[in-house]
Structures are given as structure tokens and as C-alpha cells.
Write a protein that holds these residues in place. Sequence first.
Motif, short mmCIF file in Angstrom:
data_model
loop_
_atom_site.label_atom_id
_atom_site.label_comp_id
_atom_site.label_asym_id
_atom_site.label_seq_id
_atom_site.Cartn_x
_atom_site.Cartn_y
_atom_site.Cartn_z
N ASP A 64 -2.66 -0.18 2.94
CA ASP A 64 -2.93 -1.03 1.78
C ASP A 64 -2.20 -0.51 0.55
O ASP A 64 -1.62 -1.29 -0.23
N ASP A 100 -13.22 -2.57 3.41
CA ASP A 100 -13.94 -1.29 3.41
C ASP A 100 -13.41 -0.32 2.36
O ASP A 100 -13.75 0.86 2.37
N ARG A 108 -8.18 -4.15 2.64
CA ARG A 108 -9.34 -4.02 3.52
C ARG A 108 -10.63 -4.08 2.72
O ARG A 108 -10.74 -3.49 1.63
#
Length: 238
Positions: free
Chosen positions: A118, A211, A209
Motif C-alpha cells: 500500500d 486492516d 487495505r
Amino acid sequence: MSGATVWAVVPAAGRGTRFGGEVPKQYLQAAGRPLIEHALTTLLAHPQVVGAMVALAADDARWPGWTSLQGKPVLCCVGGGERADSVLAALDALPADAPTNALVLVHDAARPNLAADDLDRLIAAATAHADGAILGAPVRDTLKRADTECTIVATEPREGLWRAFTPQAFRRDALSAALRAVRASGVLATDEAMAMERAGARPLLVEGREDNLKVTTPADLVLADYLLSRRASVGASG
Ligand SMILES: Nc1ccn([C@@H]2O[C@H](COP(=O)(O)OP(=O)(O)OP(=O)(O)O)[C@@H](O)[C@H]2O)c(=O)n1
Ligand SMILES: C[C@](O)(CO)[C@H](O)COP(=O)(O)O
């Protein structure tokens, strides 16, 4: 690796009041290491990131005193009363030889589970897009507006709505000017993109993401510990 010079700016001067407890949450452990160490390690592991500036509370007694991580300099400065003040203080404290148009990645110390891929996609996007870029994710739940008694008063349209994460990546000089301007206007910028938007920029949203959570409450720490422990075991198993 070629590419723009990138500095990480890590606001870590918060008190963690929503979390509670004596220890500021950025120093609580997940997978055996403080949240701030997880964040700094991922940022500094990126080949384009040349160093990190960490904004600390003036009375911070828990800063481990790192001067380098991943073989790169870790500098620190005193933050401010609001997160935006801490970010601005860190920008002002960057070394004189840090280019004024260097890309800066502002990343919460309380977001320990940033994924390297990311980060890489964000840096590429912010390098290509003059107005910068931030990680985020589209809202995937139905959104309700509540009154003070937590009674639903409306269902809000979610089309086009995203949750903003960090890192948020902008050119150093443009971000400093935007943060100064928004502070002078008396408006509290809860993220860097808000300040840039008010300055007329249209930053890019880069889907990251889900998370990449910000640890705000004790329940978040439980999840962060699980995610980071799992990452460590997967990494160890190759
Ligand atoms: N004056 C402040 C406030 C926050 N932060 C940092 O900004 C990040 C995101 O802020 P938040 O999650 O709100 O942390 P706290 O302010 O500590 O939490 P709370 O609002 O519950 O007190 C954290 O890494 C926090 O340390 C900061 O550097 N300076
Ligand atoms: C910057 C941020 O993490 C983006 O979602 C968020 O705005 C920080 O909010 P906080 O209340 O300062 O944690």
C-alpha cells in the motif's frame, strides 16, 4: 531506487484519551513491539524514504530515543496541542537539506499495520499526481445519522464516500502552507488532505487495505496485536 526524495512525518504527541490508561497508546505493544515502532519500521523500509521526523509530546517519557531505524535517520521534535499542530511542527523541523518540494508521508503512530505494498502504491500515486494522494477505502456499510440519544434520524447516502487513512502524501512546501492557512482560519483540520482541499487541491484517493487500522480503543489494540502477530509468523515462515 530512483524516484522522489521522501520523508516520513509521524505525529506521536497524542495522549490517547479515548483509549484510556496511563501509557500513551503509541507506546502500547502489539506483537511484542510498540505501535510506533511498527509504523516507523514499515515507513523506513521503503527504499525512497530517506528518514523520519517524529512529533512527540513535550513531556514524553517513553520515547525510546531511536536515532535510526532500518539504517535511516529518525529525528524528533516537540508536537502541539492538536494533531495538525504536531504535523506542522514536524514539517518545520525537517532538516535544512530536505528539499522544499520533497514528498512527505504523514502517518499516524497509532496505525501500526501499514502494508508495504500500500505504501509503495501511495508513493507512486503521489509522485505522479501534483495534488498528492492518501490511502483510504470506500465506505461499504450503510451509514446512519444519530441524534444525541443514539436514535437514528437518517440514512446517509454512501455513494462516493471513503474513509481516509494514513499515510497522506503531499509536497512539503504545499502542505506546510495549507496547514498554516487552515490554522489561521480557526478551522481544525483532522487530516492533511482537509487542509490541502481547503487550499484548492484535489488529492487522489488510493484504495488501501482495511486492516490499516488506527488504534483508538482497547478493542483496536486486540485486533492490531492479532494482525501484527500473524504478519510476523507469515514473514518468519517465508
Ligand atoms: N496533539 C496531537 C494529537 C494526536 N497526535 C497523534 O496523531 C495520531 C492520531 O491521533 P489520535 O488517534 O486521535 O491519537 P490521540 O490524540 O492520542 O487520541 P485521543 O484523541 O483519543 O486522545 C496519533 O498517532 C497521535 O499520537 C499528535 O501527534 N498530536
Ligand atoms: C488522520 C486520520 O487518521 C485520518 O482518518 C484521522 O483523521 C485522525 O483522527 P484522530 O481523531 O486525530 O485520531
